[in-house]
Design an enzyme around this catalytic site. Structure first.
Site, short mmCIF file in Angstrom:
data_model
loop_
_atom_site.label_atom_id
_atom_site.label_comp_id
_atom_site.label_asym_id
_atom_site.label_seq_id
_atom_site.Cartn_x
_atom_site.Cartn_y
_atom_site.Cartn_z
CG ASP A 25 -1.98 -1.07 1.04
OD1 ASP A 25 -1.67 -2.25 1.31
OD2 ASP A 25 -3.09 -0.75 0.59
CE LYS A 64 -5.38 -5.45 4.67
NZ LYS A 64 -6.04 -4.31 5.36
O1 MRU Z 1 -7.35 -3.26 3.26
P1 MRU Z 1 -7.16 -3.61 1.81
O2 MRU Z 1 -7.95 -4.80 1.38
O3 MRU Z 1 -7.37 -2.41 0.92
O4 MRU Z 1 -5.63 -4.01 1.73
C1 MRU Z 1 -5.10 -4.40 0.49
C2 MRU Z 1 -3.69 -4.80 0.57
O5 MRU Z 1 -3.08 -4.80 1.61
C3 MRU Z 1 -3.03 -5.13 -0.74
O6 MRU Z 1 -2.05 -6.10 -0.55
C4 MRU Z 1 -2.38 -3.86 -1.28
O7 MRU Z 1 -3.33 -2.84 -1.41
C5 MRU Z 1 -1.73 -4.06 -2.57
S1 MRU Z 1 -2.94 -4.21 -3.84
C6 MRU Z 1 -2.30 -4.39 -5.34
#
Ligand code: MRU
Length: 363
Positions: free
Chosen positions: A243, A254
């Site tokens: 992210d 995550k």
């Molecule tokens: O909370 P989320 O579902 O938005 O978290 C998503 C993630 O952690 C993904 O691994 C990250 O956004 C990379 S997506 C290509």
């Protein structure tokens, strides 16, 4: 990607030419439904409630949110207010700010009457760019999977991934899953361990849904199983999304990603992070100190969604009634635990030097 034989992106403009349709990810994996967003409030709400999620898709949704705000009022004040509202939806993924900045730059210096058309054109470009970037990431990551397959003399390559960094998290293809789709399509024998990814189960619900729809062999595992599988030689590589990645290569992803990286290091399993350059936050270096970590509702810990034997989708309580819960949604994996960053321009060590080799314009 194809669902029930039809090609979908995760976000598109409706035939009315202005409202936006997204796949409602809160309904997956039990129902494939789409949802119409008709204002910046709708877009902000969709991001907050995780109808859409995943760093690149959050950015794309915010971009269209800004378009819809400008349709109502194309003034600088309205632009700023919509920017602030959309930016406040989720704090960790930097793609959100990146997309909003790109959109603002595309409209701010234009006369008001040109702003709406310019905004929709730029949002469409950002979406197309996301697709092309992820395809390029796929080609870069494919090389790594091919090397492992060659080393294993064609026997099955076992890949562990966390959360969902597939096409559902992006406009199409995905980041961490793009190389997996390409390798599978090329006939490389592979198998994916999909971490369940509590509390929201993006692995068990979304990654497993995507992989299943594409025919990629996989198994969902409890978040605690990865270390054990690595100790027993049942994981050849890990690949995850991110992210926000700092200029030094620290990686926010995550919650639980860090523990997988630790286990990978201890077991000499390569740990790769796949990311578009829009996920790099060049303004910060120390991920632990500088990346804001989203705290989400304790209800995501105390309750879980599931389907009953009668086919009803319900929320059930999991924990001792009245127990407090804490829910940090992301963690930071220090660069030293990352084997390589797979970007649209190539794969490099997770370091400032590595990133600058690929993106010299950022020096
Ligand atoms: O909370 P989320 O579902 O938005 O978290 C998503 C993630 O952690 C993904 O691994 C990250 O956004 C990379 S997506 C290509």
């Amino acid at each position: 990607m194809k669902i029930h034989g039809r090609h979908y992106r995760t976000i598109w403009v409706n035939d009315d030419g202005w409202s936006v349709q997204v796949i409602d990810q809160t309904k997956l994996p039990f129902a494939f439904e789409t949802k119409r967003l008709a204002s910046d409030d709708d877009a902000a709400d969709a991001i907050k409630t995780m109808v859409v999620r995943g760093a690149p898709l959050i950015g794309a949704t915010a971009a269209y949110g800004l378009c819809m705000a400008l349709r109502q009022d194309a003034s600088d004040e309205a632009l700023d207010a919509a920017y602030r509202k959309l930016h406040a939806t989720r704090p960790t993924a930097i793609n959100l700010k990146w997309a909003l900045d790109e959109m603002s730059a595309a409209v701010r210096n234009r006369p008001r009457q040109e702003r709406v058309a310019a905004a929709y054109a730029r949002a469409a470009e950002l979406c197309d760019q996301d697709v092309a970037t992820n395809e390029a990431i796929g080609r870069q990551g494919l090389k790594i999977i091919e090397e492992i397959a060659a080393r294993k003399k064609g026997s099955q390559v076992n890949i562990l991934t966390h959360c969902n960094a597939g096409w559902l998290a992006c406009v199409d293809w995905g980041t961490a899953l793009a190389p997996i789709y390409m390798a599978h399509d090329k006939g490389i024998k592979l198998h994916v361990w999909a971490d369940e990814t509590r509390p929201r189960n993006q692995g068990g619900s979304l990654t497993a849904y995507e992989l299943g729809a594409h025919g990629v062999p996989h198994a969902v595992i409890a978040d605690n199983a990865g270390g054990h599988l690595m100790q027993h030689g049942r994981v050849d590589m890990c690949i995850v999304g991110t992210d926000r990645t700092t200029a030094n290569g620290d990686v926010a992803n995550k919650i639980g990603t860090y523990l997988k990286a630790l286990a990978a290091k201890d077991n000499d399993v390569p740990f790769y992070v796949a990311l578009p350059s829009s996920t790099i936050d060049w303004t910060i270096e120390d991920g632990l100190k500088e990346i804001p970590i989203e705290e989400r509702s304790p209800r995501e810990i105390t309750h879980v969604m599931g389907r009953t034997a009668e086919g009803k989708v319900v929320d059930v309580e999991l924990t001792a009634p009245g127990s407090p819960a804490a829910n940090p949604a992301f963690d930071v994996t220090p660069a030293r635990l990352v084997t390589g960053l797979i970007t649209e321009r190539g794969t490099v060590p997770a370091s400032r030097q590595g990133l600058l080799k690929l993106f010299p314009e950022r020096a």
